[in-house]
Scaffold this active site. Structure first.
Site, PDB file in Angstrom:
ATOM      1  N   HIS A 280      10.432   6.337   0.638  1.00  0.00           N
ATOM      2  CA  HIS A 280       9.239   6.755   1.381  1.00  0.00           C
ATOM      3  C   HIS A 280       8.301   7.616   0.533  1.00  0.00           C
ATOM      4  CE1 HIS A 280      10.635   5.835   5.775  1.00  0.00           C
ATOM      5  NE2 HIS A 280      10.899   4.857   4.929  1.00  0.00           N
TER       6      HIS A 280
ATOM      7  N   GLY B   1       2.943   6.402  -5.381  1.00  0.00           N
ATOM      8  CA  GLY B   1       3.942   6.462  -6.447  1.00  0.00           C
ATOM      9  C   GLY B   1       4.991   7.544  -6.229  1.00  0.00           C
TER      10      GLY B   1
ATOM     11  N   ASP C 280       6.013  10.647  -6.674  1.00  0.00           N
ATOM     12  CA  ASP C 280       5.421  11.907  -7.132  1.00  0.00           C
ATOM     13  C   ASP C 280       5.841  13.113  -6.305  1.00  0.00           C
ATOM     14  OD1 ASP C 280       4.170  11.363  -4.768  1.00  0.00           O
ATOM     15  OD2 ASP C 280       2.130  11.458  -5.532  1.00  0.00           O
TER      16      ASP C 280
END
Ligand SMILES: *[C@@H]1O[C@H](CO)[C@@H](O)[C@H](O)[C@H]1NC(C)=O
Length: 196
Positions: free
Chosen positions: A67, A73, A75
């Site tokens: 998720h 991306g 991050d």
């Protein structure tokens, strides 16, 4: 047992795709080797402890990584709490009251900061390695994780609502949703079965 191992094997392929597709140009598997050789063993130890206490936590951490990666991306944006400037993804439809394992990631971050120094290891790398270590702790295979991600300073609940697949999507929409992330039908089945 055989079937759960199959799903774990599939998930490792998925995570390999999630971690390699957007970042392969700049990431390195030995990113922390010199600056903090204890980083990866520390993550692994805490994940193993968490999964030993509750096996479901392995799937929960894998889902958290999934998720996170689907929104801008891998991050660590999913870890950010709501503030006046941050539009937290934690309350997006796919996460509110179902995303879990944050306390395990918090614990890893504080231990890693203790052994490595603050701000050496990114939360994005911690979450990515913890997902791999979760699969391994559940009896699945291992794989090399590319490292050196930077953490996001922003989050987007709206984008999380748009990008994370919803349980109401039909098969065509799901396939397209995964295709947008560079993932295929096999990845779709693996992540759906493994993390729900
Ligand atoms: C998230 O869940 C809580 C508790 O059920 C609820 O009060 C809140 O409205 C939900 N938030 C969103 C944005 O849906």
């Amino acid at each position: 047992m055989a079937s759960s191992l199959t799903f774990l094997l599939l998930s490792s392929l998925v995570i390999f795709s999630l971690t390699s597709h957007a970042f392969s140009a700049s990431l390195l598997p030995y990113f922390y080797y010199k600056v903090c050789p204890k980083a990866l063993p520390t993550i692994k130890r805490i994940v193993q402890d968490a999964v030993r206490q509750e096996r479901r936590m392995g799937a929960s951490i894998l889902r958290l990584h999934f998720h996170d990666c689907f929104v801008n991306g891998c991050d660590a944006s999913i870890l950010l709490d709501q503030t006046t400037t941050i539009d937290s993804e934690k309350t997006a439809f796919a996460n509110n009251n179902s995303a879990r394992g944050f306390e395990v990631i918090d614990k890893i971050k504080s231990e890693v900061d203790k052994v490595c120094g603050r701000s050496i290891v990114s939360c994005a790398d911690i979450l990515t390695v913890a997902a791999r270590d979760s699969v391994v702790a559940l009896g699945g295979p291992s794989w090399q994780v590319q490292l050196g991600r930077r953490d996001s300073t922003t989050a987007s609940r709206t984008q999380a609502n748009n990008d994370i697949p919803s349980p109401f999507m039909d098969l065509t929409s799901l396939i397209n949703n995964f295709k947008n992330q560079g993932l295929n039908e096999k990845d779709l089945v693996a992540l759906s079965v493994d993390t729900h």
